[in-house]
Design a protein around this motif. Sequence first.
Motif, short mmCIF file in Angstrom:
data_model
loop_
_atom_site.label_atom_id
_atom_site.label_comp_id
_atom_site.label_asym_id
_atom_site.label_seq_id
_atom_site.Cartn_x
_atom_site.Cartn_y
_atom_site.Cartn_z
N ILE A 244 0.78 -1.00 -0.09
CA ILE A 244 0.08 -0.03 0.10
C ILE A 244 0.81 1.17 0.02
O ILE A 244 1.82 1.31 0.92
CB ILE A 244 -0.83 -0.02 1.09
N ALA A 267 -7.59 2.13 -0.58
CA ALA A 267 -6.25 2.38 -0.58
C ALA A 267 -5.60 2.37 -2.04
O ALA A 267 -6.24 2.10 -2.86
CB ALA A 267 -5.39 1.30 0.10
N SER A 269 -2.18 1.31 -4.70
CA SER A 269 -0.77 0.61 -4.54
C SER A 269 -0.29 0.79 -6.08
O SER A 269 -0.93 1.08 -7.07
CB SER A 269 -0.87 -0.76 -4.30
#
Length: 307
Positions: A244, A267, A269
């Motif tokens: 992340i 999130a 990434s």
Amino acid sequence: MKKNVVKFVFLGLALLFLVFASLGQYIFEEGSTLYELSRDNIGKFFGVVDFFKNNVDPIVETLAVIVFLWVVAYLFTLLINVVTKRGKRSKTIGDLLQSVVKYGSVIIGIFLILSAWGVSSPTLLASAGILALAISFGAQSLVEDILAGLFIIFEKEFVVGDIIQVADFRGRVIEMGVRTTKLEDVNGDVQIINNSDIRSAINTSYKYSPVICDVSISYGADLVKVEEVIKSNLERIKKAIPQIKEGPFYFGVQELGNSSVILRIYAKSEETDKYQARRLLNREVKLIFDENKIEIPFNQLDVHMKE
């Protein structure tokens, strides 16, 4: 097996014929029929020894040109690898420069070798002009591929390592040349695409990719308490999932479902890590819910019997 035997027989006969044609005059006695045949008849076309004797200087110069250009190209390649070692864009430019060095050394080598064999410079220049004219008419697709590759690189549309989608194929860019681009998908299949055929490419690595976890709670659960549990464990989730890059964040109630309230945790990434990050995020949320006795409901159906 029979085909292989026939091939080996013909290969052996061909080698014997070449040895006879090239070295017959040195093997057989002078004045014999085989001597005259190998020297005056077949030897005129396959006189390998005479060829080397009469062309020592051009052959040596040709070998010197080949070795010199190979060494220069190798040193340039090493230098390019060192200079463009860091960063995706640097590696992309490095691959392009390596392609230019490779093709350029071949072209220069051809000109130098022809010059060593007595071809005059005006003739070489005239041949190069005719060749360029022929390419402009007969190899337009090649020119289009080269120009498209240069525009892709200098306009930063994508670089080596990016995940892109071209038409129905989605994969990671593993190599970019002046003519083609190679993509590798999740199954390891590699597709080679001409640069001029790359139109409307989707670059999913341009920014961080979303990692979403939609988790359900029952309608009877205390929503405020559940939200406090999620918010207090966001830092724990971030430490547990190194993939992340941004977040995680609690986005609130995503949907009021048929049998549950759906909450969203969000999130970001890298594109190459988003699937694994999503799996780990789901795992961490499940562990946190188990520790705090928060039930994740399964599909339920209420049946009302009419009296």
